[in-house]
Motif scaffolding. Sequence first.
Motif, PDB file in Angstrom:
ATOM      1  N   GLY A 109       0.811  -1.218   0.000  1.00  0.00           N
ATOM      2  CA  GLY A 109       0.000   0.000   0.000  1.00  0.00           C
ATOM      3  C   GLY A 109       0.838   1.260   0.000  1.00  0.00           C
ATOM      4  O   GLY A 109       0.504   2.242  -0.666  1.00  0.00           O
ATOM      5  N   TRP A 148      -7.110  -0.481  -4.271  1.00  0.00           N
ATOM      6  CA  TRP A 148      -7.753  -0.217  -2.983  1.00  0.00           C
ATOM      7  C   TRP A 148      -8.926  -1.172  -2.739  1.00  0.00           C
ATOM      8  O   TRP A 148      -9.141  -1.635  -1.621  1.00  0.00           O
ATOM      9  N   TRP A 178      -3.415  -2.853   4.083  1.00  0.00           N
ATOM     10  CA  TRP A 178      -3.000  -2.275   2.801  1.00  0.00           C
ATOM     11  C   TRP A 178      -3.398  -0.797   2.745  1.00  0.00           C
ATOM     12  O   TRP A 178      -2.598   0.064   2.374  1.00  0.00           O
ATOM     13  N   GLN A 179      -4.630  -0.511   3.125  1.00  0.00           N
ATOM     14  CA  GLN A 179      -5.111   0.873   3.092  1.00  0.00           C
ATOM     15  C   GLN A 179      -4.358   1.746   4.091  1.00  0.00           C
ATOM     16  O   GLN A 179      -4.088   2.924   3.833  1.00  0.00           O
ATOM     17  N   ALA A 194      -1.137   2.690   2.489  1.00  0.00           N
ATOM     18  CA  ALA A 194      -1.364   3.629   1.398  1.00  0.00           C
ATOM     19  C   ALA A 194      -1.609   5.040   1.906  1.00  0.00           C
ATOM     20  O   ALA A 194      -1.196   6.016   1.285  1.00  0.00           O
TER      21      ALA A 194
END
Length: 374
Positions: free
Chosen positions: A304, A326, A351-352, A355
């Motif tokens: 991310g 996403w 992951w988010q 990011a």
Amino acid sequence: MTSRIGAPVPFRPGAVGPPQLPYGPRFAQPAFAPYGGYQAKKSNGGVIAAVAIVAVMAVMGGLLMVITIANGKSKHVADVGYSSYPATSTSDYTTTSDTASSTTTATSSRDSTGTRETSAGSTRETSASRAPSGPQPHHKLADNPLWLDSQVGLPNQPCNLSRWANNPDAAAAFFESARPCLDSVWQQVMNYSKLPFRVPTVKYPSGKNWSSPCGDASGGSVAAFYCSQNETLYMPYEGLQVSQYGNRPGVYLAVFAHEYAHHIQALSGISEAYWDARYEAGTDSAAGLEMSRRNELSAQCLSGTFLGSTVGRGGSVDQAMYRDAWQTQDRGDHNGGPRDHGSDAHAVSWWQHGAQKNRMFQCNTWAAKSADVS
């Protein structure tokens, strides 16, 4: 001192996509000023897994991985969300989710190795063949140098990518164009953190039967995975689930970034420390499986960070590509088998989290609460 982090960004099942620019804190100068002129060299659903433990080589990773240990200490990583895995050999453990057999014996592979000829006609040395020198890996997890500076994140650089198309040649060209972007930003982070850096090899095997030092593929589609024995990312087109995701390059870029994150874990010493700790705890014990989840969710977070660092920076990674990545990170332990990758909710949220935060220490799952890596 060990960096501490809070819970990852909450998973929102109804979320329609990432926030608009800005996407969260950005790594900024002057911390990387000495490396600002770096020019890169040109050179994941279903349960997947694979791992081997062979004598002295002890480093590995992959995007949702099912792992088991056979004697020794060598590791191989395959990723869930992307089909099956290489079949096991006598010294390497792997599992497959496809029981179909194949009569195919010949295989071919597109190979991006350290010794392939460049457009200028020169050859590049394979990273695994160079003698170690300079910075060394640290056999540490939560207190690894990769996590210790709270201001370190991936530089915001544009990444210009080859156009994705649903065929093996175009897919290989796409990943080849992405690799220099990952090489560039990760070299800067590793140099700054005084950790070793080597460019990985990337292979694009085709067919149903092929081999790697970490296991043999036999029948079915094999997921993308990283093998630390030869510092190689394996990106078989047949395992990318193109029939499911179609022409959505952001999905495949996130997979590639996840596998590259396993390479970073290996270079930093995290992978070896992880494997040793998991082996001591019992590979499939509750503690061992939690370690596996921490390792995979950290790779998710680092994937991310890469997409978040380059989106909207003037290159090919635009809002649409970022949004596709996403929305497709629900690649957790939802198909049975051991709980070694984490829930779908945590695969998405980590992951988010990476990011949006783009800080290495924010991906230190080794310092997170057990409830946040379940």
